[in-house]
Enzyme design. Structure first.
Site, PDB file in Angstrom:
ATOM      1  N   ARG A 199       0.722  -1.121   0.116  1.00 59.42           N
ATOM      2  CA  ARG A 199      -0.006  -0.083  -0.182  1.00 59.42           C
ATOM      3  C   ARG A 199       0.854   1.274   0.030  1.00 59.42           C
ATOM      4  O   ARG A 199       0.864   1.937  -0.948  1.00 59.42           O
ATOM      5  CB  ARG A 199      -1.049   0.075   1.453  1.00 59.42           C
ATOM      6  CG  ARG A 199      -2.191   0.876   1.031  1.00 59.42           C
ATOM      7  CD  ARG A 199      -1.779   2.358   1.502  1.00 59.42           C
ATOM      8  NE  ARG A 199      -1.207   2.613   2.810  1.00 59.42           N
ATOM      9  CZ  ARG A 199      -0.795   3.496   3.087  1.00 59.42           C
ATOM     10  NH1 ARG A 199      -0.612   4.726   2.387  1.00 59.42           N
ATOM     11  NH2 ARG A 199      -0.211   3.626   4.520  1.00 59.42           N
ATOM     12  N   ASP A 200       1.636   1.580   1.205  1.00 59.32           N
ATOM     13  CA  ASP A 200       2.461   2.726   1.144  1.00 59.32           C
ATOM     14  C   ASP A 200       3.446   2.998   0.320  1.00 59.32           C
ATOM     15  O   ASP A 200       3.977   3.664  -0.595  1.00 59.32           O
ATOM     16  CB  ASP A 200       2.965   2.706   2.648  1.00 59.32           C
ATOM     17  CG  ASP A 200       3.177   4.154   3.074  1.00 59.32           C
ATOM     18  OD1 ASP A 200       3.473   5.080   2.279  1.00 59.32           O
ATOM     19  OD2 ASP A 200       3.237   4.569   4.263  1.00 59.32           O
ATOM     20  N   CYS A 205       4.309   8.885   0.714  1.00 55.44           N
ATOM     21  CA  CYS A 205       2.904   9.686   0.623  1.00 55.44           C
ATOM     22  C   CYS A 205       3.169  10.420  -0.581  1.00 55.44           C
ATOM     23  O   CYS A 205       4.079  11.311  -0.788  1.00 55.44           O
ATOM     24  CB  CYS A 205       2.612  10.451   1.846  1.00 55.44           C
ATOM     25  SG  CYS A 205       1.217  11.254   1.486  1.00 55.44           S
TER      26      CYS A 205
HETATM   27  N1  COA Z   1     -12.883   5.368  -3.615  1.00 50.19           N
HETATM   28  C1  COA Z   1     -13.500   5.838  -4.919  1.00 50.19           C
HETATM   29  N2  COA Z   1     -14.278   6.715  -5.156  1.00 50.19           N
HETATM   30  C2  COA Z   1     -14.255   7.792  -4.124  1.00 50.19           C
HETATM   31  C3  COA Z   1     -13.914   7.658  -2.747  1.00 50.19           C
HETATM   32  C4  COA Z   1     -13.217   6.325  -2.556  1.00 50.19           C
HETATM   33  N3  COA Z   1     -12.872   5.903  -1.149  1.00 50.19           N
HETATM   34  N4  COA Z   1     -14.266   8.544  -2.305  1.00 50.19           N
HETATM   35  C5  COA Z   1     -15.010   9.413  -2.911  1.00 50.19           C
HETATM   36  N5  COA Z   1     -15.126   8.998  -4.261  1.00 50.19           N
HETATM   37  C6  COA Z   1     -15.807   9.336  -5.431  1.00 50.19           C
HETATM   38  C7  COA Z   1     -17.160  10.000  -5.064  1.00 50.19           C
HETATM   39  O1  COA Z   1     -17.987   8.910  -5.152  1.00 50.19           O
HETATM   40  C8  COA Z   1     -17.340  11.026  -5.861  1.00 50.19           C
HETATM   41  O2  COA Z   1     -17.539  10.503  -7.191  1.00 50.19           O
HETATM   42  P1  COA Z   1     -18.670  11.268  -8.260  1.00 50.19           P
HETATM   43  O3  COA Z   1     -17.904  12.473  -8.684  1.00 50.19           O
HETATM   44  O4  COA Z   1     -18.721  10.322  -9.470  1.00 50.19           O
HETATM   45  O5  COA Z   1     -19.954  11.378  -7.552  1.00 50.19           O
HETATM   46  C9  COA Z   1     -15.896  11.735  -6.250  1.00 50.19           C
HETATM   47  O6  COA Z   1     -15.155  10.859  -5.523  1.00 50.19           O
HETATM   48  C10 COA Z   1     -15.708  13.009  -5.332  1.00 50.19           C
HETATM   49  O7  COA Z   1     -16.113  12.731  -3.982  1.00 50.19           O
HETATM   50  P2  COA Z   1     -15.718  13.296  -2.641  1.00 50.19           P
HETATM   51  O8  COA Z   1     -16.060  13.025  -1.481  1.00 50.19           O
HETATM   52  O9  COA Z   1     -15.732  15.099  -3.014  1.00 50.19           O
HETATM   53  O10 COA Z   1     -13.811  13.185  -2.797  1.00 50.19           O
HETATM   54  P3  COA Z   1     -12.871  14.154  -3.308  1.00 50.19           P
HETATM   55  O11 COA Z   1     -12.629  14.481  -4.843  1.00 50.19           O
HETATM   56  O12 COA Z   1     -12.611  15.398  -2.442  1.00 50.19           O
HETATM   57  O13 COA Z   1     -11.607  13.264  -2.781  1.00 50.19           O
HETATM   58  C11 COA Z   1     -10.820  11.384  -1.554  1.00 50.19           C
HETATM   59  C12 COA Z   1     -11.440  12.752  -1.508  1.00 50.19           C
HETATM   60  C13 COA Z   1     -10.624  11.225   0.056  1.00 50.19           C
HETATM   61  C14 COA Z   1     -11.504  10.345  -2.141  1.00 50.19           C
HETATM   62  C15 COA Z   1      -9.313  11.554  -2.232  1.00 50.19           C
HETATM   63  O14 COA Z   1      -8.601  12.812  -1.844  1.00 50.19           O
HETATM   64  C16 COA Z   1      -8.475  10.515  -2.118  1.00 50.19           C
HETATM   65  O15 COA Z   1      -8.852   9.212  -2.495  1.00 50.19           O
HETATM   66  N6  COA Z   1      -7.321  10.617  -1.190  1.00 50.19           N
HETATM   67  C17 COA Z   1      -6.556   9.516  -1.006  1.00 50.19           C
HETATM   68  C18 COA Z   1      -4.983  10.064  -0.705  1.00 50.19           C
HETATM   69  C19 COA Z   1      -4.170   8.916  -0.613  1.00 50.19           C
HETATM   70  O16 COA Z   1      -4.397   7.573  -0.709  1.00 50.19           O
HETATM   71  N7  COA Z   1      -2.999   9.301   0.117  1.00 50.19           N
HETATM   72  C20 COA Z   1      -1.930   8.185   0.357  1.00 50.19           C
HETATM   73  C21 COA Z   1      -2.172   7.475   1.606  1.00 50.19           C
HETATM   74  S1  COA Z   1      -1.850   8.279   3.064  1.00 50.19           S
HETATM   75 ZN    ZN Z   2       3.434   5.851   5.378  1.00 56.64          ZN
END
Ligand code: COA
Ligand code: ZN
Length: 317
Positions: A15-16, A240
């Site tokens: 994952r990381d 990250c």
């Molecule tokens: N998996 C898949 N799709 C997701 C989701 C998830 N966990 N969470 C939200 N979405 C989708 C929503 O369904 C929505 O889809 P739509 O536009 O088709 O309706 C869209 O994403 C936007 O939703 P929103 O809640 O506004 O999300 P966002 O665009 O603000 O993104 C996160 C927020 C958290 C989903 C995104 O920033 C993210 O995935 N971050 C992960 C970062 C990461 O993994 N970092 C490294 C690990 S520490």
């Molecule tokens: Zn980490």
């Protein structure tokens, strides 16, 4: 130094680590790595994350990976989720534990999950409900627990307030993450000495990055205070994508070697773990930062140089 007899490791390399690999790692290779880690006896694996596939395209095959891995009795297969949508996907994919993510610093939380800390906490409320219905354990990770690449050192009071909010949601296991390797052993000691008595009964995990070569010293400091859960990454993969300057986690086989050489049990077969690391090097196509893969274990012996054997003083028997 008072150290525990046994620690529980959680492997986060797939994952990381795989989340920041520039080339997409084919699903079959990810599955092979997870299966090989299981065969090595790793007790916990954070297999993948259920995040937005456009945000972290490297892990867009999370469902497929979960569906194809072999489940070993004795290994707990978890995934990282940032919100309720991720939690539902993870439950449907058959995870055995949910690992959540939010940061102790507002800037990193916004950069990473596009939410303020308060917004994240509201999303995590939904995650706890989903996990509760599925009867799954939750480990609540806190990124930038010690330092943030945008804001600098994280004040303990700020971290404490995030821990408090998680505990109020029902958290019983908390992972303190040093996302960009800014912590030092004295700080780890101070933070744990502050938090542990205030939140009794919590299972604490330390999630370290070796960005500044302080991961193992930090883990020793935590162990000396009774922490027995540590995240690590095969070969020292990791970082990250939303934290500038981030680099690999503490290397799993180096940490297991360090622990075993001190007589601390992990339940992991180190030789097999080293073999997995070599396989991962072939998959990512470059040498990884781990040291034991290069140096061998501490008890490695070399043949004597020419002429030395004949001149060795005889040992009295
Ligand atoms: N998996 C898949 N799709 C997701 C989701 C998830 N966990 N969470 C939200 N979405 C989708 C929503 O369904 C929505 O889809 P739509 O536009 O088709 O309706 C869209 O994403 C936007 O939703 P929103 O809640 O506004 O999300 P966002 O665009 O603000 O993104 C996160 C927020 C958290 C989903 C995104 O920033 C993210 O995935 N971050 C992960 C970062 C990461 O993994 N970092 C490294 C690990 S520490
Ligand atoms: Zn980490």
């Amino acid at each position: 130094m008072k150290l525990p007899d046994r620690v529980t490791m959680c492997e986060v390399g797939t994952r990381d680590g795989f989340q920041i690999e520039p080339d997409f790692i084919p699903t079959g290779q990810k599955v092979d790595v997870v299966d090989a880690l299981s065969d090595a006896g790793v007790p916990r694996i954070e297999v993948t994350s259920f995040v937005h596939p456009k945000v972290v395209p490297a892990l867009r095959d999370a469902e497929d990976v979960m569906a194809r891995i072999k489940r070993r009795v004795g290994t707990r297969y978890a995934a990282l989720v940032p919100n309720d949508k991720g939690a539902s996907r993870a439950v449907d994919a058959g995870v055995e534990a949910i690992h959540t993510v939010l940061s102790a610093s507002e800037s990193h939380n916004l950069a990473n999950v596009n939410m303020t800390i308060a917004e994240s906490i509201e999303k995590l409320r939904g995650v706890f409900q989903i996990a509760g219905r599925a009867k799954l354990p939750v480990v609540s990770g806190i990124s930038t627990s010690f330092g943030c690449p945008f804001e600098g050192r994280t004040p303990i009071a700020q971290l404490e307030s995030v821990v408090r909010r998680l505990v109020d949601l029902g958290a019983s296991a908390i992972g303190l993450a040093d996302t960009t390797g800014m912590a030092n052993p004295r700080q780890v000691t101070e933070v744990l000495e502050h938090l542990m008595p205030r939140f009794p009964g919590i299972e604490w995990t330390l999630h370290t990055h070796d960005t500044r070569a302080m991961a193992i010293p930090n883990i020793l400091a935590a162990m000396a205070l009774g922490v027995t859960h540590f995240d690590s990454s095969i070969g020292g993969l990791g970082g990250c994508p939303f934290a500038p300057g981030a680099s690999g986690n503490v290397c799993s086989e180096d940490l297991v070697h360090c622990l075993h050489s001190m007589g601390i049990d992990t339940g992991i077969d180190l030789d097999r773990l080293v073999a997995v690391s070599k396989r991962v090097e072939t998959i990512v196509g470059r040498a990884l930062p781990g040291q034991i893969v290069k140096a061998g274990k501490w008890d490695r012996r070399y043949p004597l140089p020419d002429g030395v054997a004949a001149r060795l003083p005889q040992r009295a028997s």
